[in-house]
Motif scaffolding. Structure first.
Motif, mmCIF file in Angstrom:
data_model
loop_
_atom_site.group_PDB
_atom_site.id
_atom_site.type_symbol
_atom_site.label_atom_id
_atom_site.label_comp_id
_atom_site.label_asym_id
_atom_site.label_seq_id
_atom_site.Cartn_x
_atom_site.Cartn_y
_atom_site.Cartn_z
ATOM 1 N N VAL A 76 0.843 -1.208 0.000
ATOM 2 C CA VAL A 76 0.000 0.000 0.000
ATOM 3 C C VAL A 76 0.876 1.255 0.000
ATOM 4 O O VAL A 76 0.641 2.205 -0.764
ATOM 5 C CB VAL A 76 -0.939 -0.009 1.219
ATOM 6 C CG1 VAL A 76 -1.677 1.336 1.339
ATOM 7 C CG2 VAL A 76 -1.946 -1.144 1.111
ATOM 8 N N VAL A 77 1.902 1.273 0.860
ATOM 9 C CA VAL A 77 2.809 2.429 0.918
ATOM 10 C C VAL A 77 3.557 2.589 -0.402
ATOM 11 O O VAL A 77 3.723 3.714 -0.905
ATOM 12 C CB VAL A 77 3.795 2.263 2.091
ATOM 13 C CG1 VAL A 77 4.853 3.370 2.064
ATOM 14 C CG2 VAL A 77 3.052 2.282 3.414
ATOM 15 N N ALA A 78 3.992 1.476 -1.005
ATOM 16 C CA ALA A 78 4.706 1.541 -2.288
ATOM 17 C C ALA A 78 3.810 2.093 -3.393
ATOM 18 O O ALA A 78 4.266 2.873 -4.242
ATOM 19 C CB ALA A 78 5.213 0.152 -2.669
ATOM 20 N N ALA A 79 2.528 1.731 -3.383
ATOM 21 C CA ALA A 79 1.599 2.251 -4.392
ATOM 22 C C ALA A 79 1.438 3.757 -4.257
ATOM 23 O O ALA A 79 1.406 4.492 -5.261
ATOM 24 C CB ALA A 79 0.237 1.561 -4.246
ATOM 25 N N VAL A 80 1.369 4.242 -3.010
ATOM 26 C CA VAL A 80 1.254 5.686 -2.788
ATOM 27 C C VAL A 80 2.499 6.403 -3.278
ATOM 28 O O VAL A 80 2.420 7.447 -3.961
ATOM 29 C CB VAL A 80 1.005 5.979 -1.292
ATOM 30 C CG1 VAL A 80 1.058 7.481 -1.012
ATOM 31 C CG2 VAL A 80 -0.338 5.409 -0.852
ATOM 32 N N PHE A 81 3.675 5.859 -2.953
ATOM 33 C CA PHE A 81 4.920 6.491 -3.384
ATOM 34 C C PHE A 81 5.071 6.446 -4.904
ATOM 35 O O PHE A 81 5.610 7.383 -5.504
ATOM 36 C CB PHE A 81 6.120 5.818 -2.708
ATOM 37 C CG PHE A 81 6.459 6.405 -1.373
ATOM 38 C CD1 PHE A 81 7.194 7.577 -1.274
ATOM 39 C CD2 PHE A 81 6.033 5.787 -0.209
ATOM 40 C CE1 PHE A 81 7.500 8.124 -0.039
ATOM 41 C CE2 PHE A 81 6.333 6.326 1.030
ATOM 42 C CZ PHE A 81 7.068 7.494 1.112
ATOM 43 N N TYR A 82 4.602 5.376 -5.536
ATOM 44 C CA TYR A 82 4.663 5.293 -6.990
ATOM 45 C C TYR A 82 3.797 6.384 -7.623
ATOM 46 O O TYR A 82 4.209 7.050 -8.588
ATOM 47 C CB TYR A 82 4.194 3.917 -7.457
ATOM 48 C CG TYR A 82 4.096 3.793 -8.970
ATOM 49 C CD1 TYR A 82 5.247 3.642 -9.750
ATOM 50 C CD2 TYR A 82 2.853 3.855 -9.609
ATOM 51 C CE1 TYR A 82 5.157 3.549 -11.140
ATOM 52 C CE2 TYR A 82 2.765 3.765 -10.990
ATOM 53 C CZ TYR A 82 3.917 3.613 -11.749
ATOM 54 O OH TYR A 82 3.829 3.530 -13.116
ATOM 55 N N PHE A 83 2.610 6.571 -7.075
ATOM 56 C CA PHE A 83 1.719 7.616 -7.586
ATOM 57 C C PHE A 83 2.369 8.992 -7.449
ATOM 58 O O PHE A 83 2.363 9.794 -8.380
ATOM 59 C CB PHE A 83 0.395 7.569 -6.827
ATOM 60 C CG PHE A 83 -0.506 8.733 -7.112
ATOM 61 C CD1 PHE A 83 -1.192 8.829 -8.306
ATOM 62 C CD2 PHE A 83 -0.659 9.744 -6.174
ATOM 63 C CE1 PHE A 83 -2.020 9.913 -8.568
ATOM 64 C CE2 PHE A 83 -1.482 10.826 -6.422
ATOM 65 C CZ PHE A 83 -2.163 10.911 -7.630
ATOM 66 N N LEU A 84 2.947 9.267 -6.277
ATOM 67 C CA LEU A 84 3.590 10.569 -6.071
ATOM 68 C C LEU A 84 4.823 10.734 -6.951
ATOM 69 O O LEU A 84 5.103 11.838 -7.444
ATOM 70 C CB LEU A 84 3.961 10.739 -4.592
ATOM 71 C CG LEU A 84 2.799 10.871 -3.603
ATOM 72 C CD1 LEU A 84 3.320 10.954 -2.178
ATOM 73 C CD2 LEU A 84 1.953 12.100 -3.926
#
Length: 368
Positions: A76-84
């Motif tokens: 979940v954290v990796a998906a957020v960082f990928y989006f940013l």
């Protein structure tokens, strides 16, 4: 015969308390690199504990359930960082243009200051240079805090895994270290602490998503470039109670100044962020975040500033849940209940001095 501190005069009690606080702050400051990752890990372990327990019900070994729960959180954290990161790549492509535009605005501002206040451009450059030189220490401290935060990221998974794995051992220790007659109070403190931490962190995450959506929507409607990125950064800054929201306004205003002509967009950004902050402080925070963390606004601001002074950026994030845990403990110990009330958000309609004054008047009236 042992002498109790509470039986001593006030100046002896206050001196003992102050010495204890000084020693505690010294230990916390000295062991920052160890305690900060451990504190973050403890809060996140409490958050992930229900998921790990649910996975264990499917007959998974405890270690495997913890590993899967952590893997889900990391994804979940990796998906957020990928989006940013995708948004930041687009921002990087326009950086030369933004730098050129900012230079033009800066030159026009210097000319305006020279024409209005009579301060030469060379003098302005010298003042800016001196200001930057004086702020090097502050910038270095901030960078040090960021580097420390990055270090936390690598230690967190290890700490979280072992805290969840050895949870029964830790709980047994907490029950055994206190007298048996206090077991009920210990159980209540642990239960309320778990509920408060889970409620606070989940509430913060929900609040962050809602604020990010409102920020991004407002900036996109106003035509501010990179509105999604700036809106998300503003929502992350908003996690710092009361202070982060103010800092977050500067980013879109600066971007609008660099990319837009005139000042209507900047005014629109300020109005939009004020409305969003009003909704956040009066609707989202009371109903989502503060359901179990009842800390009054004055104490929240003070502990956030103290947390920043002690542990930097990490301390600002940890201060509110840490004080919430202290309040739960204070409310369960008779001698510390006044401190729990001081931290709380329940404002009494009458103060104790007023009640004693009324009683004294009644007593005088009866005697007369």
């Amino acid at each position: 015969m042992a002498i109790k501190i509470k039986d001593q005069p006030f100046y002896v009690q206050s001196t003992a308390v102050l010495l204890g606080l000084v020693l505690l702050v010294y230990i916390l400051a000295t062991l920052t690199d160890i305690l900060v990752p451990l504190a973050f890990a403890a809060f996140l372990a409490v958050l992930l504990n229900p998921l790990a327990n649910r996975l264990q019900r499917y007959k998974l070994p405890r270690a495997a359930a913890i590993a899967i729960a952590m893997a889900i959180a990391i994804l979940v954290v990796a998906a957020v960082f990928y989006f940013l990161s995708t948004q930041m790549i687009q921002f990087g492509d326009s950086l030369p243009m933004l730098k050129k535009k900012f230079g033009e605005i800066s030159l026009n501002l210097k000319d305006w200051i020279q024409g209005t206040f009579g301060v030469a451009v060379a003098k302005q450059d010298q003042m800016v240079k001196e200001a930057l030189g004086n702020s090097q220490a502050m910038v270095g401290k901030t960078l040090g805090g960021l580097i420390g935060t990055l270090g936390i990221v690598f230690l967190l998974p290890v700490y979280i895994f072992f805290l969840l794995l050895y949870k029964p051992l830790i709980l047994n220790f907490l029950f055994e270290v206190f007298a048996e007659e206090n077991s009920k109070k210990v159980s209540e403190v642990l239960s309320e602490t778990k509920g408060a931490i889970q409620s606070y962190i989940v509430g913060l995450l929900i609040e962050m998503v809602i604020v990010a959506a409102m920020n991004s929507g407002a900036l996109l409607l106003l035509g501010v470039k990179y509105g999604i990125l700036i809106g998300c950064i503003g929502a992350i800054l908003n996690l710092i109670p009361y202070l982060g929201g103010i800092i977050a306004i500067a980013l879109p205003v600066l971007m609008a100044t660099v990319t837009k002509d005139g000042y209507s967009t900047q005014l629109g950004v300020i109005v939009a962020y004020i409305v969003i902050q009003f909704i956040d402080n009066n609707v989202l925070v009371p109903r989502i975040v503060s359901s179990k963390v009842q800390i009054n606004a004055l104490m929240s601001i003070v502990v956030v500033l103290l947390g920043n002074q002690l542990w930097g950026i990490s301390g600002m994030f940890l201060s509110i849940p840490f004080v919430a845990v202290l309040k739960i403990i204070f409310d369960r110990i008779d001698d510390l209940k006044p401190w729990g009330k001081l931290l709380g958000d329940n404002i009494p309609t009458r103060h104790i001095g007023e009640r004693w004054g009324n009683r004294r008047k009644k007593a005088v009236g009866v005697s007369e």
